[in-house]
Design a protein around this motif. Structure first.
Motif, PDB file in Angstrom:
ATOM      1  N   ILE A  18      22.160 -13.487  11.289  1.00  0.00           N
ATOM      2  CA  ILE A  18      22.567 -12.536  12.326  1.00  0.00           C
ATOM      3  C   ILE A  18      22.365 -11.084  11.903  1.00  0.00           C
ATOM      4  O   ILE A  18      21.691 -10.321  12.602  1.00  0.00           O
ATOM      5  CB  ILE A  18      24.030 -12.786  12.753  1.00  0.00           C
ATOM      6  CG1 ILE A  18      24.195 -14.184  13.362  1.00  0.00           C
ATOM      7  CG2 ILE A  18      24.507 -11.695  13.705  1.00  0.00           C
ATOM      8  CD1 ILE A  18      23.398 -14.423  14.633  1.00  0.00           C
ATOM      9  N   VAL A  19      22.920 -10.698  10.782  1.00  0.00           N
ATOM     10  CA  VAL A  19      22.824  -9.291  10.364  1.00  0.00           C
ATOM     11  C   VAL A  19      21.368  -8.814  10.251  1.00  0.00           C
ATOM     12  O   VAL A  19      21.056  -7.712  10.700  1.00  0.00           O
ATOM     13  CB  VAL A  19      23.631  -9.030   9.067  1.00  0.00           C
ATOM     14  CG1 VAL A  19      23.363  -7.637   8.515  1.00  0.00           C
ATOM     15  CG2 VAL A  19      25.123  -9.224   9.332  1.00  0.00           C
ATOM     16  N   SER A  22      20.353  -7.683  13.643  1.00  0.00           N
ATOM     17  CA  SER A  22      21.395  -6.951  14.367  1.00  0.00           C
ATOM     18  C   SER A  22      21.151  -5.440  14.314  1.00  0.00           C
ATOM     19  O   SER A  22      20.236  -4.982  13.635  1.00  0.00           O
ATOM     20  CB  SER A  22      22.756  -7.257  13.725  1.00  0.00           C
ATOM     21  OG  SER A  22      22.903  -6.512  12.521  1.00  0.00           O
ATOM     22  N   ARG A  31      15.828  -4.476  13.839  1.00  0.00           N
ATOM     23  CA  ARG A  31      17.016  -4.372  14.704  1.00  0.00           C
ATOM     24  C   ARG A  31      16.648  -4.750  16.136  1.00  0.00           C
ATOM     25  O   ARG A  31      16.600  -3.920  17.030  1.00  0.00           O
ATOM     26  CB  ARG A  31      17.593  -2.964  14.630  1.00  0.00           C
ATOM     27  CG  ARG A  31      18.058  -2.627  13.227  1.00  0.00           C
ATOM     28  CD  ARG A  31      18.504  -1.190  13.082  1.00  0.00           C
ATOM     29  NE  ARG A  31      18.793  -0.938  11.672  1.00  0.00           N
ATOM     30  CZ  ARG A  31      18.900   0.268  11.151  1.00  0.00           C
ATOM     31  NH1 ARG A  31      18.769   1.340  11.909  1.00  0.00           N
ATOM     32  NH2 ARG A  31      19.154   0.403   9.863  1.00  0.00           N
ATOM     33  N   HIS A  33      18.187  -7.198  18.160  1.00  0.00           N
ATOM     34  CA  HIS A  33      19.248  -7.655  19.062  1.00  0.00           C
ATOM     35  C   HIS A  33      20.463  -6.754  18.965  1.00  0.00           C
ATOM     36  O   HIS A  33      20.801  -6.267  17.884  1.00  0.00           O
ATOM     37  CB  HIS A  33      19.690  -9.086  18.698  1.00  0.00           C
ATOM     38  CG  HIS A  33      18.643 -10.115  18.928  1.00  0.00           C
ATOM     39  ND1 HIS A  33      18.109 -10.403  20.165  1.00  0.00           N
ATOM     40  CD2 HIS A  33      18.016 -10.951  18.073  1.00  0.00           C
ATOM     41  CE1 HIS A  33      17.212 -11.353  20.055  1.00  0.00           C
ATOM     42  NE2 HIS A  33      17.120 -11.701  18.787  1.00  0.00           N
ATOM     43  N   ASP A  34      21.129  -6.558  20.089  1.00  0.00           N
ATOM     44  CA  ASP A  34      22.412  -5.860  20.063  1.00  0.00           C
ATOM     45  C   ASP A  34      23.487  -6.875  19.659  1.00  0.00           C
ATOM     46  O   ASP A  34      23.218  -8.069  19.511  1.00  0.00           O
ATOM     47  CB  ASP A  34      22.715  -5.188  21.408  1.00  0.00           C
ATOM     48  CG  ASP A  34      22.824  -6.167  22.580  1.00  0.00           C
ATOM     49  OD1 ASP A  34      22.952  -7.395  22.372  1.00  0.00           O
ATOM     50  OD2 ASP A  34      22.785  -5.688  23.733  1.00  0.00           O
ATOM     51  N   TRP A  35      24.719  -6.400  19.467  1.00  0.00           N
ATOM     52  CA  TRP A  35      25.786  -7.292  19.011  1.00  0.00           C
ATOM     53  C   TRP A  35      26.102  -8.384  20.033  1.00  0.00           C
ATOM     54  O   TRP A  35      26.474  -9.489  19.671  1.00  0.00           O
ATOM     55  CB  TRP A  35      27.044  -6.501  18.651  1.00  0.00           C
ATOM     56  CG  TRP A  35      26.908  -5.748  17.358  1.00  0.00           C
ATOM     57  CD1 TRP A  35      26.920  -4.396  17.199  1.00  0.00           C
ATOM     58  CD2 TRP A  35      26.737  -6.297  16.041  1.00  0.00           C
ATOM     59  NE1 TRP A  35      26.760  -4.074  15.873  1.00  0.00           N
ATOM     60  CE2 TRP A  35      26.652  -5.224  15.142  1.00  0.00           C
ATOM     61  CE3 TRP A  35      26.650  -7.593  15.539  1.00  0.00           C
ATOM     62  CZ2 TRP A  35      26.485  -5.398  13.762  1.00  0.00           C
ATOM     63  CZ3 TRP A  35      26.476  -7.773  14.174  1.00  0.00           C
ATOM     64  CH2 TRP A  35      26.396  -6.686  13.301  1.00  0.00           C
ATOM     65  N   CYS A  38      23.584 -11.044  19.517  1.00  0.00           N
ATOM     66  CA  CYS A  38      23.880 -11.686  18.229  1.00  0.00           C
ATOM     67  C   CYS A  38      25.036 -12.680  18.372  1.00  0.00           C
ATOM     68  O   CYS A  38      24.995 -13.780  17.809  1.00  0.00           O
ATOM     69  CB  CYS A  38      24.211 -10.638  17.173  1.00  0.00           C
ATOM     70  SG  CYS A  38      22.781  -9.674  16.619  1.00  0.00           S
ATOM     71  N   LYS A  56      30.735  -9.788  20.757  1.00  0.00           N
ATOM     72  CA  LYS A  56      30.052  -8.640  20.161  1.00  0.00           C
ATOM     73  C   LYS A  56      31.023  -7.808  19.329  1.00  0.00           C
ATOM     74  O   LYS A  56      30.685  -7.350  18.242  1.00  0.00           O
ATOM     75  CB  LYS A  56      29.363  -7.796  21.231  1.00  0.00           C
ATOM     76  CG  LYS A  56      30.290  -7.170  22.234  1.00  0.00           C
ATOM     77  CD  LYS A  56      29.527  -6.386  23.300  1.00  0.00           C
ATOM     78  CE  LYS A  56      30.484  -5.735  24.268  1.00  0.00           C
ATOM     79  NZ  LYS A  56      29.754  -5.001  25.298  1.00  0.00           N
ATOM     80  N   TYR A  63      31.411  -7.127  10.396  1.00  0.00           N
ATOM     81  CA  TYR A  63      30.476  -6.342   9.589  1.00  0.00           C
ATOM     82  C   TYR A  63      31.174  -5.087   9.047  1.00  0.00           C
ATOM     83  O   TYR A  63      31.137  -4.807   7.857  1.00  0.00           O
ATOM     84  CB  TYR A  63      29.251  -5.942  10.423  1.00  0.00           C
ATOM     85  CG  TYR A  63      28.263  -5.125   9.627  1.00  0.00           C
ATOM     86  CD1 TYR A  63      27.242  -5.737   8.914  1.00  0.00           C
ATOM     87  CD2 TYR A  63      28.374  -3.727   9.563  1.00  0.00           C
ATOM     88  CE1 TYR A  63      26.350  -4.993   8.158  1.00  0.00           C
ATOM     89  CE2 TYR A  63      27.488  -2.980   8.805  1.00  0.00           C
ATOM     90  CZ  TYR A  63      26.483  -3.614   8.106  1.00  0.00           C
ATOM     91  OH  TYR A  63      25.617  -2.873   7.348  1.00  0.00           O
TER      92      TYR A  63
END
Length: 89
Positions: A18-19, A22, A31, A33-35, A38, A56, A63
């Motif tokens: 994910i990170v 993200s 980067r 995808h937005d939260w 994600c 989100k 994080y």
């Protein structure tokens, strides 16, 4: 009082999958995808192993708490150290 501690499986997926895609990916070009996206990916991919409903805000806070405040989730330590090392380069 906080919620359930994240499992090692959740942490590994969050930090390794994910990170890196993200808004907090090390490389700006990654980067993608937005939260919100994600959280949807994490919910779908964790499937029956999901221990919570990911949102989100939850992902961003997880994080932030681990990287910005210095608080380390018990099962995340190795992943946070690796991420911070990558950020330093």
């Amino acid at each position: 009082m906080g919620g359930k501690t994240w499992s090692k499986l959740e942490e590994r997926f969050f930090w390794k999958t994910i990170v890196p895609q993200s808004p907090k990916a090390v490389k700006p070009s990654d980067r993608i995808h937005d939260w919100k996206a994600c959280a949807e990916i994490m919910q779908r991919e964790m499937g029956v192993n999901a221990r919570r409903k990911y949102s989100k805000l939850m992902l961003f806070e997880h994080y932030f708490q681990n990287v910005q405040t210095g608080h380390k989730s018990p099962c995340a330590r190795e992943f946070v150290v690796e991420h911070k090392r990558e950020l330093a380069y």
